[in-house]
Design a protein around this motif. Structure first.
Motif, PDB file in Angstrom:
ATOM      1  N   ASP A   1      38.774  44.460  50.791  1.00  0.00           N
ATOM      2  CA  ASP A   1      40.153  44.098  50.414  1.00  0.00           C
ATOM      3  C   ASP A   1      41.013  43.907  51.651  1.00  0.00           C
ATOM      4  O   ASP A   1      41.680  42.891  51.825  1.00  0.00           O
ATOM      5  CB  ASP A   1      40.787  45.210  49.560  1.00  0.00           C
TER       6      ASP A   1
ATOM      7  N   MET B   1      46.775  29.615  45.876  1.00  0.00           N
ATOM      8  CA  MET B   1      46.468  30.869  45.193  1.00  0.00           C
ATOM      9  C   MET B   1      45.127  31.420  45.664  1.00  0.00           C
ATOM     10  O   MET B   1      44.132  30.711  45.613  1.00  0.00           O
ATOM     11  CB  MET B   1      46.368  30.650  43.673  1.00  0.00           C
TER      12      MET B   1
ATOM     13  N   GLU C   1      42.877  40.668  53.069  1.00  0.00           N
ATOM     14  CA  GLU C   1      44.350  40.696  53.194  1.00  0.00           C
ATOM     15  C   GLU C   1      44.774  40.219  54.581  1.00  0.00           C
ATOM     16  O   GLU C   1      45.735  39.463  54.726  1.00  0.00           O
ATOM     17  CB  GLU C   1      44.904  42.119  52.963  1.00  0.00           C
TER      18      GLU C   1
ATOM     19  N   ILE D   1      37.954  39.114  43.185  1.00  0.00           N
ATOM     20  CA  ILE D   1      37.705  40.156  42.186  1.00  0.00           C
ATOM     21  C   ILE D   1      36.220  40.473  42.120  1.00  0.00           C
ATOM     22  O   ILE D   1      35.383  39.702  42.618  1.00  0.00           O
ATOM     23  CB  ILE D   1      38.169  39.719  40.766  1.00  0.00           C
TER      24      ILE D   1
ATOM     25  N   ARG E   1      49.910  32.844  47.765  1.00  0.00           N
ATOM     26  CA  ARG E   1      49.932  33.998  46.874  1.00  0.00           C
ATOM     27  C   ARG E   1      48.511  34.549  46.745  1.00  0.00           C
ATOM     28  O   ARG E   1      47.556  33.790  46.655  1.00  0.00           O
ATOM     29  CB  ARG E   1      50.448  33.606  45.490  1.00  0.00           C
ATOM     30  N   SER E   2      48.435  35.856  46.742  1.00  0.00           N
ATOM     31  CA  SER E   2      47.070  36.396  46.651  1.00  0.00           C
ATOM     32  C   SER E   2      46.980  37.531  45.643  1.00  0.00           C
ATOM     33  O   SER E   2      47.939  38.261  45.411  1.00  0.00           O
ATOM     34  CB  SER E   2      46.629  36.888  48.029  1.00  0.00           C
ATOM     35  N   GLU E   3      45.790  37.625  45.059  1.00  0.00           N
ATOM     36  CA  GLU E   3      45.483  38.733  44.150  1.00  0.00           C
ATOM     37  C   GLU E   3      44.135  39.264  44.599  1.00  0.00           C
ATOM     38  O   GLU E   3      43.095  38.705  44.264  1.00  0.00           O
ATOM     39  CB  GLU E   3      45.415  38.206  42.709  1.00  0.00           C
ATOM     40  N   ILE E   4      44.171  40.269  45.468  1.00  0.00           N
ATOM     41  CA  ILE E   4      42.925  40.816  46.022  1.00  0.00           C
ATOM     42  C   ILE E   4      42.675  42.140  45.327  1.00  0.00           C
ATOM     43  O   ILE E   4      43.424  43.095  45.516  1.00  0.00           O
ATOM     44  CB  ILE E   4      43.039  41.042  47.545  1.00  0.00           C
ATOM     45  N   ALA E   5      41.664  42.178  44.465  1.00  0.00           N
ATOM     46  CA  ALA E   5      41.419  43.390  43.675  1.00  0.00           C
ATOM     47  C   ALA E   5      39.929  43.626  43.554  1.00  0.00           C
ATOM     48  O   ALA E   5      39.333  43.487  42.489  1.00  0.00           O
ATOM     49  CB  ALA E   5      42.068  43.243  42.295  1.00  0.00           C
TER      50      ALA E   5
ATOM     51  N   LYS F   1      42.313  34.494  45.118  1.00  0.00           N
ATOM     52  CA  LYS F   1      41.958  35.544  44.170  1.00  0.00           C
ATOM     53  C   LYS F   1      40.604  36.116  44.594  1.00  0.00           C
ATOM     54  O   LYS F   1      39.661  35.359  44.887  1.00  0.00           O
ATOM     55  CB  LYS F   1      41.851  34.917  42.780  1.00  0.00           C
TER      56      LYS F   1
END
Lengths: 382, 294
Positions: free
Chosen positions: A238, A296, A242, A300, A258-262, A298
């Motif tokens: 992660d 975007m 990031e 996961i 925009r990021s969604e690091i999960a 992402k």
């Protein structure tokens, strides 16, 4: 049963084979040698091939029929083998005579008496013009193929050395430039215009470093051992990803990323290579995507896989371009001169493959998404 | 070759000798050489006779002679690397590009035998290999016996070796055209069935098997060699056994060798051809027995 000869006048084939005639006129040559390799007897077929009479041949040493190569080989290989095992099969020989060479395949065996004393050596010879020609062609092809492979290996090695040296030599001056701009950025003596120039220089230098790294990776992936991975169970993927996002944002403050690091668990991978992959994808998205729309990111994990995707909006990639997108030196729409060498996506694909995974790409009016999928089982976690 | 870990004790004579710690036990350098060169020893008595085969065959070509002498002498047979049942994985193109590599192996074999009375008997090219080994390690050898020696096969000025360059190329061509029973798959198959060699024997030649590429290298190392300058340096008594009608090593060449080697004897055999050890083993055994006894 009928009698075979019903009358003296009846003519017909005699089924009894004439063995002497078979010896003399068999569709193969016969040759008998004394223990000292002198010729004792040769059949008519062989004499015909050589255009010789029995008187010409009998009493002569076998070596008179052989070329030098055959002569040495007879002394060093065939004679010892005959003595040791009593036979030698399938020898390719060239017999010499006045009108040239007669290529044959020969079998030889020793005739010995009860006390194992060598009486004579029998040879059966088959004319083998076509067969020998065929074998020679095969042999020549083999030698040619080997020498070509050798040549290619040498060239590949040279190319790799060249690229390694080139990479090294290019990196040094660029690193010096980078250190210089970093120092300038930190200095308080710059006015706004200067600062802008330095920032632009700095970002161009980053681009140059990236290009050099791509070339190096390409050289390795394409010519050498493939992209090498430093596989580890990375608990902090992660954070690594990031960092890439932060760097991109810093370099392009004008753009919306925009990021969604999960990821949420450790993943078996080479984190540096995945960061490199993401950096390549983000840089592509920023470059090709609509400048007024967000990029975007992402990342996961599912139960069995890790997925990292980057989406941008803009003109869809045409279907024919999609097909060759991951090939080296493919520059997509072939427009613009900021694309570098077109190695970025090739390296992305190499990194995915090296991880045992794949790249997926989807592109339509809604946007373009590049997605990395690599196997990563949740259950493997400790 | 075995993968060896641990310490090698170097003895004062130089070279490899001593014991090595293997992961699965203790193994000696001698054992490694034994495997590499397929060394076989039998018979008893003194001196020990170390037989070395020439180009084209393997240790089996010495058996008819060696078997006759085993009642009075200790016999050691071996295969040069690349021939017979030597360890093909020990083959090193650079090392065996000339006779020096083979001579080094002979020195190592001789050292591993560890006897003060060692007589080297070399056939054909092995005669020169023995000469080089004796020059390298004179203490190891008591006498040399050369059967059909030639210090140079190709004519050179006044020197008659019997061949020219073109003829040697023809030999190489013959070797390319003839695998003589060799197939890459067969070597290991025979190695895997040492109890039942007949499995391979039925179909093909099982003696004198040589990998064709190695045979080619050995042919080059042999026929392009020139050891004339080494003859005067041979440090031990030497017997030259010369065949009649030997096209590989003609009588003049054998006489040349005997002339140049300082302490030499020359014996003309009645046997014809290049391989008296096979065609006239009795005569060869008799000559060897006579020489080492006097």
């Amino acid at each position: 049963m009928k009698s075979r000869r019903q009358s003296g006048t009846m003519s017909g084939p005699d089924p009894t084979e004439d063995l002497l005639d078979l010896y003399e006129n068999a569709p193969c040559g016969y040759l008998s040698l004394a223990p000292d390799s002198k010729i004792l007897r040769a059949n008519r077929t062989l004499l015909g091939w050589l255009d010789l009479s029995a008187d010409d041949l009998v009493g002569k040493p076998l070596r008179d029929l052989l070329g030098t190569g055959g002569r040495i080989a007879y002394e060093t290989h065939l004679a010892p083998l005959l003595r040791l095992q009593g036979f030698v099969y399938e020898i390719a020989l060239d017999l010499r005579c006045d009108h040239g060479l007669v290529p044959v395949i020969a079998n030889a065996s020793e005739k010995r008496d009860e006390s194992d004393t060598h009486l004579f050596t029998r040879l059966t010879l088959f004319r083998a013009e076509d067969r020998r020609k065929y074998e020679r062609n095969l042999l020549e092809s083999k030698i040619r193929a080997e020498s070509e492979t050798e040549q290619r290996d040498r060239e590949a090695e040279l190319r790799e050395q060249f690229i390694a040296v080139l990479g090294h030599d290019l990196r040094n001056p660029v690193a010096a430039l980078k250190a210089g701009t970093e120092l300038l950025k930190d200095s308080g003596n710059l006015d706004t215009e200067d600062r802008e120039i330095v920032t632009q220089m700095d970002s161009t230098i980053d681009r140059a470093i990236e290009l050099i790294n791509n070339v190096m990776d390409f050289a390795r992936g394409r010519l050498g051992s493939g992209i090498s991975l430093d596989l580890q169970r990375a608990p902090d993927l992660d954070r690594k990803l990031e960092t890439v996002i932060v760097e991109a944002k810093t370099a392009r403050p004008d753009r919306d990323i925009r990021s969604e690091i999960a990821i949420g668990r450790s993943v078996e991978c080479d984190p540096d290579r995945l960061a490199q992959l993401l950096s390549n994808l983000v840089s592509n998205a920023l470059h090709h995507g609509r400048h007024d729309a967000p990029v975007m990111v992402k990342a996961i994990t599912t139960r069995d896989e890790l997925e990292i995707s980057v989406t941008n909006s803009g003109t869809p990639i045409p279907a024919h371009v999609l097909k060759t997108l991951f090939q080296p030196f493919d520059r997509g729409s072939k427009q613009g001169n900021h694309d570098g060498l077109g190695l970025g996506l090739f390296i992305v694909d190499q990194i995915a493959t090296a991880h045992g995974g794949r790249m997926e790409v989807a592109s339509d009016e809604g946007g373009t998404t590049f997605k990395l999928v690599i196997p990563s089982k949740e259950s493997e976690q400790r | 070759m075995h993968v060896v870990q641990g310490m090698v004790k170097v003895n004062p004579h130089g070279g490899l000798r001593g014991t090595l710690e293997l992961t699965n036990g203790l193994v000696t350098i001698a054992h490694m050489i034994e495997t590499r060169n397929n060394v076989r020893a039998f018979g008893s008595g003194s001196p020990t006779l170390l037989f070395s085969h020439g180009f084209g065959c393997d240790q089996s070509m010495w058996e008819p002679v060696a078997n006759q002498l085993a009642d009075s002498f200790r016999i050691v047979l071996f295969d040069h690397v690349g021939a017979g049942r030597s360890d093909l994985s020990a083959y090193d193109k650079a090392k065996y590009a000339n006779l020096d590599g083979y001579a080094r192996d002979v020195v190592e074999v001789a050292r591993s035998i560890d006897t003060p009375d060692l007589v080297f008997v070399g056939h054909s090219v092995s005669a020169m290999i023995g000469a080089l080994a004796a020059i390298e390690a004179p203490d190891l050898f008591k006498q040399l016996i050369m059967v059909g020696p030639s210090p140079r096969y190709i004519d050179d000025g006044d020197y008659t070796g019997g061949f020219d360059q073109q003829q040697i190329e023809e030999l190489l061509e013959f070797l390319d055209n003839n695998h003589l029973g060799w197939s890459a798959a067969m070597g290991p198959a025979i190695m895997g069935n040492p109890d039942r060699p007949e499995l391979g024997e039925r179909l093909t030649n099982s003696f004198c098997n040589t990998d064709p590429d190695i045979a080619r290298d050995f042919a080059r190392a042999t026929f392009f060699s020139d050891n004339r300058a080494d003859l005067s340096a041979v440090p031990v008594p030497t017997l030259v056994l010369q065949c009649s009608e030997d096209i590989i090593a003609p009588v003049e060449v054998g006489k040349y060798v005997a002339e140049k080697v300082p302490d030499s004897s020359f014996v003309q055999l009645e046997a014809t051809g290049h391989c008296p050890n096979l065609s006239a083993p009795d005569e060869v055994a008799q000559a060897i027995r006579h020489y080492v006894r006097t």
